[in-house]
Design a protein around this motif. Sequence first.
Motif, short mmCIF file in Angstrom:
data_model
loop_
_atom_site.label_atom_id
_atom_site.label_comp_id
_atom_site.label_asym_id
_atom_site.label_seq_id
_atom_site.Cartn_x
_atom_site.Cartn_y
_atom_site.Cartn_z
N ALA A 1 -5.27 6.51 8.45
CA ALA A 1 -4.55 6.67 7.19
C ALA A 1 -5.40 6.26 6.00
O ALA A 1 -5.27 6.81 4.90
CB ALA A 1 -3.26 5.85 7.22
N ARG A 2 -6.29 5.28 6.21
CA ARG A 2 -7.16 4.81 5.11
C ARG A 2 -8.34 5.75 4.86
O ARG A 2 -8.86 5.81 3.73
CB ARG A 2 -7.71 3.42 5.43
CG ARG A 2 -6.67 2.34 5.63
CD ARG A 2 -7.30 0.95 5.62
NE ARG A 2 -8.36 0.79 6.62
CZ ARG A 2 -8.17 0.37 7.86
NH1 ARG A 2 -6.93 0.10 8.28
NH2 ARG A 2 -9.18 0.22 8.69
N THR A 3 -8.77 6.47 5.86
CA THR A 3 -10.01 7.25 5.77
C THR A 3 -10.06 8.19 4.57
O THR A 3 -11.10 8.26 3.89
CB THR A 3 -10.22 8.03 7.08
OG1 THR A 3 -10.38 7.10 8.15
CG2 THR A 3 -11.45 8.92 6.99
N TRP B 1 -1.08 4.09 -15.61
CA TRP B 1 -1.39 3.49 -14.31
C TRP B 1 -2.81 3.82 -13.88
O TRP B 1 -3.33 4.89 -14.19
CB TRP B 1 -0.42 3.98 -13.25
CG TRP B 1 1.00 3.63 -13.52
CD1 TRP B 1 1.93 4.41 -14.16
CD2 TRP B 1 1.66 2.40 -13.20
NE1 TRP B 1 3.13 3.75 -14.25
CE2 TRP B 1 2.99 2.52 -13.66
CE3 TRP B 1 1.25 1.23 -12.56
CZ2 TRP B 1 3.92 1.49 -13.51
CZ3 TRP B 1 2.18 0.21 -12.40
CH2 TRP B 1 3.49 0.35 -12.87
N GLU B 2 -3.41 2.90 -13.14
CA GLU B 2 -4.72 3.14 -12.54
C GLU B 2 -4.68 2.69 -11.08
O GLU B 2 -4.40 1.53 -10.78
CB GLU B 2 -5.80 2.34 -13.28
CG GLU B 2 -7.20 2.51 -12.67
CD GLU B 2 -8.24 1.60 -13.29
OE1 GLU B 2 -9.38 1.60 -12.80
OE2 GLU B 2 -7.88 0.86 -14.25
N GLN B 3 -4.93 3.64 -10.17
CA GLN B 3 -4.96 3.32 -8.75
C GLN B 3 -6.26 2.59 -8.42
O GLN B 3 -7.34 3.12 -8.64
CB GLN B 3 -4.87 4.61 -7.93
CG GLN B 3 -4.87 4.41 -6.44
CD GLN B 3 -3.59 3.77 -5.95
OE1 GLN B 3 -2.51 4.13 -6.38
NE2 GLN B 3 -3.71 2.82 -5.05
N VAL B 4 -6.16 1.37 -7.88
CA VAL B 4 -7.37 0.60 -7.59
C VAL B 4 -7.52 0.26 -6.12
O VAL B 4 -8.62 -0.07 -5.67
CB VAL B 4 -7.43 -0.70 -8.43
CG1 VAL B 4 -7.51 -0.38 -9.92
CG2 VAL B 4 -6.24 -1.61 -8.12
N ALA B 5 -6.41 0.33 -5.33
CA ALA B 5 -6.51 -0.08 -3.93
C ALA B 5 -5.37 0.52 -3.13
O ALA B 5 -4.27 0.79 -3.65
CB ALA B 5 -6.48 -1.61 -3.81
N GLY C 1 -14.18 5.40 -0.42
CA GLY C 1 -15.07 5.86 -1.47
C GLY C 1 -14.38 6.20 -2.77
O GLY C 1 -15.04 6.39 -3.80
N ARG C 2 -13.05 6.28 -2.75
CA ARG C 2 -12.30 6.59 -3.97
C ARG C 2 -11.68 5.33 -4.57
O ARG C 2 -11.71 5.12 -5.79
CB ARG C 2 -11.20 7.61 -3.67
CG ARG C 2 -11.75 8.96 -3.22
CD ARG C 2 -10.66 9.83 -2.60
NE ARG C 2 -9.45 9.89 -3.41
CZ ARG C 2 -8.30 10.38 -2.97
NH1 ARG C 2 -8.19 10.80 -1.73
NH2 ARG C 2 -7.25 10.41 -3.78
#
Length: 346
Positions: free
Chosen positions: A43-45, A31-35, A49-50
């Motif tokens: 919660a998004r903060t 798996w690759e986390q992209v979004a 950048g990652r």
Amino acid sequence: MTRRPPRRVGVVGLGAISRFHLAAIDRLPGWEQVAVCDVREAARTPYQGRVVCYADHRALLAHPGLDAVVVTVPNDLHAPVCRDALLAGVPVCVEKPLATDLAEARALDRLARDRGTVLFTAFHRRHNDRARALRRALRDRAPIAALRVRYLERIEDHIGGDTWYLDPLRCGGGCVADNGPNAFDLVRYLLGEVEVTSAEVVRDAHGTDRRAVVALRSTVAGGTARVELDWSYPGERKDLWLRLADGTVLTADLLAGHPGFKASLWHEYAGVLDAFAAALDAGATAGAGGGLAALELVHAAYDRERSTAEHPSAAEQPSAGEHPSTGEQPSAGEHPRTAARTREGR
């Protein structure tokens, strides 16, 4: 043989459970986390950048090259987010319950079949190491005569800032709607297909069910099951007890070997992602993970409770103080009988 590239996955909803999915995605090579996506900027903060961050799940579903999405939004939003993902052709792994409304869940099941897109429900407890060891121990043994699943906790200790759990409209009810699917899935994992025979539910003044006892029986093998749910339990207890037809008793403490609060969830959610990957490899569509079947048992429990309240003489009555299937005496103070019923909020 050429190894396939990691699947590019997005996570919708960054509440209390999302961290276990995110950790599993980071640890597993497939798996690759992209979004990520959440309507709350706070919660998004931490992810800025990652990975790419979205405030709208429909924007995330249009992310270039997205292979799958994990949905961990509040229960009442499962159905609309999953529907949008299926319409976009993006395979879905959704937290239990599949939906709060049974008709919506069935519509999702049909849509997944029509679209040929995987709709997978995450039941993490069936990937618990002790539960899996117990199932292996049943091979070549006598069939299960009686099974008990206990899912006891103080819900306020588990939800962090996700106060929607305590709103029966958003949660779908309370302990039956939210913990029930995991417990019923464990019954199906060990006993096969079952039906609800009785249900006792205790609710608070807001209509949230805080305790429940649900009895079930196998539709094929003759075994029976008892599910005990408690959202007011001091501490946490998740365990299995079963008696085989030859009298052998087997048990499994699902929290054993995992010291620390929620510590068992780290390996269980890795199992969820592995099972989701297997469903994708197999091209499974609707029904993957058993989400609809578990939700049907949730609604059957509520229906049985209402029917019993309206026609109390028709209720199946276990012997006072006994396990209805086994005669086992519950330990004093562990799980009080749900002697009272209220129907607020349903």
